[in-house]
Scaffold this motif. Structure first.
Motif, PDB file in Angstrom:
ATOM      1  N   ASN A 107      42.206  18.154  70.264  1.00  0.00           N
ATOM      2  CA  ASN A 107      41.367  18.277  71.445  1.00  0.00           C
ATOM      3  C   ASN A 107      41.934  19.248  72.349  1.00  0.00           C
ATOM      4  O   ASN A 107      41.079  20.111  72.955  1.00  0.00           O
ATOM      5  CB  ASN A 107      41.147  16.768  72.203  1.00  0.00           C
ATOM      6  CG  ASN A 107      40.336  16.092  71.349  1.00  0.00           C
ATOM      7  OD1 ASN A 107      39.502  16.383  70.281  1.00  0.00           O
ATOM      8  ND2 ASN A 107      40.240  14.600  71.768  1.00  0.00           N
ATOM      9  N   GLN A 108      43.121  19.281  72.389  1.00  0.00           N
ATOM     10  CA  GLN A 108      43.605  20.511  73.343  1.00  0.00           C
ATOM     11  C   GLN A 108      43.347  21.719  72.929  1.00  0.00           C
ATOM     12  O   GLN A 108      43.246  22.748  73.646  1.00  0.00           O
ATOM     13  CB  GLN A 108      45.460  20.101  73.533  1.00  0.00           C
ATOM     14  CG  GLN A 108      45.599  18.911  74.452  1.00  0.00           C
ATOM     15  CD  GLN A 108      47.073  18.946  74.317  1.00  0.00           C
ATOM     16  OE1 GLN A 108      47.838  19.365  73.671  1.00  0.00           O
ATOM     17  NE2 GLN A 108      47.531  17.891  75.243  1.00  0.00           N
ATOM     18  N   MET A 109      43.793  21.984  71.621  1.00  0.00           N
ATOM     19  CA  MET A 109      43.540  23.236  71.020  1.00  0.00           C
ATOM     20  C   MET A 109      41.938  23.795  70.956  1.00  0.00           C
ATOM     21  O   MET A 109      41.766  24.849  71.373  1.00  0.00           O
ATOM     22  CB  MET A 109      44.242  23.416  69.480  1.00  0.00           C
ATOM     23  CG  MET A 109      45.472  23.179  69.656  1.00  0.00           C
ATOM     24  SD  MET A 109      46.062  23.351  67.883  1.00  0.00           S
ATOM     25  CE  MET A 109      45.887  25.336  67.700  1.00  0.00           C
ATOM     26  N   MET A 110      41.039  22.924  70.780  1.00  0.00           N
ATOM     27  CA  MET A 110      39.733  22.990  71.047  1.00  0.00           C
ATOM     28  C   MET A 110      39.512  23.358  72.238  1.00  0.00           C
ATOM     29  O   MET A 110      38.462  24.611  72.639  1.00  0.00           O
ATOM     30  CB  MET A 110      38.659  21.889  70.405  1.00  0.00           C
ATOM     31  CG  MET A 110      38.913  21.646  68.923  1.00  0.00           C
ATOM     32  SD  MET A 110      38.170  23.167  67.862  1.00  0.00           S
ATOM     33  CE  MET A 110      36.490  23.029  68.319  1.00  0.00           C
ATOM     34  N   ILE A 129      34.946  28.205  64.465  1.00  0.00           N
ATOM     35  CA  ILE A 129      36.110  27.259  63.922  1.00  0.00           C
ATOM     36  C   ILE A 129      35.580  25.779  64.672  1.00  0.00           C
ATOM     37  O   ILE A 129      35.194  25.919  65.889  1.00  0.00           O
ATOM     38  CB  ILE A 129      37.529  27.620  64.294  1.00  0.00           C
ATOM     39  CG1 ILE A 129      38.519  26.544  63.673  1.00  0.00           C
ATOM     40  CG2 ILE A 129      37.480  27.721  65.942  1.00  0.00           C
ATOM     41  CD1 ILE A 129      39.875  27.367  63.558  1.00  0.00           C
ATOM     42  N   ASN A 130      35.936  24.663  63.994  1.00  0.00           N
ATOM     43  CA  ASN A 130      35.481  23.545  64.333  1.00  0.00           C
ATOM     44  C   ASN A 130      36.540  22.646  64.358  1.00  0.00           C
ATOM     45  O   ASN A 130      37.804  23.016  63.688  1.00  0.00           O
ATOM     46  CB  ASN A 130      34.266  22.783  63.828  1.00  0.00           C
ATOM     47  CG  ASN A 130      34.620  22.639  62.322  1.00  0.00           C
ATOM     48  OD1 ASN A 130      35.549  22.615  61.932  1.00  0.00           O
ATOM     49  ND2 ASN A 130      33.196  22.629  61.363  1.00  0.00           N
ATOM     50  N   GLU A 131      36.716  21.364  64.636  1.00  0.00           N
ATOM     51  CA  GLU A 131      37.707  20.351  64.710  1.00  0.00           C
ATOM     52  C   GLU A 131      38.172  20.245  63.184  1.00  0.00           C
ATOM     53  O   GLU A 131      39.605  20.069  62.831  1.00  0.00           O
ATOM     54  CB  GLU A 131      37.324  19.059  65.346  1.00  0.00           C
ATOM     55  CG  GLU A 131      37.351  19.309  66.883  1.00  0.00           C
ATOM     56  CD  GLU A 131      36.782  17.697  67.503  1.00  0.00           C
ATOM     57  OE1 GLU A 131      37.124  16.863  66.728  1.00  0.00           O
ATOM     58  OE2 GLU A 131      36.221  17.761  68.377  1.00  0.00           O
ATOM     59  N   GLU A 132      37.571  19.984  62.262  1.00  0.00           N
ATOM     60  CA  GLU A 132      37.921  19.838  60.716  1.00  0.00           C
ATOM     61  C   GLU A 132      38.649  21.080  60.352  1.00  0.00           C
ATOM     62  O   GLU A 132      39.535  20.912  59.633  1.00  0.00           O
ATOM     63  CB  GLU A 132      36.616  19.451  60.021  1.00  0.00           C
ATOM     64  CG  GLU A 132      37.098  19.136  58.687  1.00  0.00           C
ATOM     65  CD  GLU A 132      37.693  17.917  58.584  1.00  0.00           C
ATOM     66  OE1 GLU A 132      38.622  17.637  57.851  1.00  0.00           O
ATOM     67  OE2 GLU A 132      37.741  16.958  59.702  1.00  0.00           O
ATOM     68  N   MET A 133      38.238  22.126  60.570  1.00  0.00           N
ATOM     69  CA  MET A 133      38.955  23.440  60.103  1.00  0.00           C
ATOM     70  C   MET A 133      40.382  23.621  60.849  1.00  0.00           C
ATOM     71  O   MET A 133      41.210  23.897  60.330  1.00  0.00           O
ATOM     72  CB  MET A 133      38.064  24.710  60.362  1.00  0.00           C
ATOM     73  CG  MET A 133      36.787  24.998  59.710  1.00  0.00           C
ATOM     74  SD  MET A 133      35.958  26.191  60.293  1.00  0.00           S
ATOM     75  CE  MET A 133      34.773  26.558  59.439  1.00  0.00           C
TER      76      MET A 133
END
Length: 77
Positions: free
Chosen positions: A61-64, A39-43
């Motif tokens: 950013n927090q979730m990543m 998973i990446n930021e766009e997804m």
């Protein structure tokens, strides 16, 4: 050679093959997941929008960071 020696050799070779196969497959999957993160930021942004949330960059950013922390924690043995 006696029959029991052949049986022992076959059993040892089978155990060694299973162990070697396991470690090779594990190493391959770890490299694959490192090269292709699931998973990446766009997804993550798209998923949050589908759930009806307005994704801010701070929340993404927090979730990543949480996902990266969770994925790196077991690897630090």
């Amino acid at each position: 050679m006696a029959t029991w020696i052949w049986i022992v050799i076959v059993i040892v070779a089978l155990i060694a093959g299973v162990a070697l196969g396991f470690f090779i497959a594990r190493q391959y999957m770890m490299k694959y997941l490192k090269d292709n993160p699931p998973i990446n930021e766009e997804m993550l942004r798209i998923m949050m929008m589908q759930m009806g949330q307005k994704p801010s960059q701070k929340k993404i950013n927090q979730m990543m960071a949480q996902m990266n922390k969770a994925s790196n924690k077991p690897a630090k043995k």
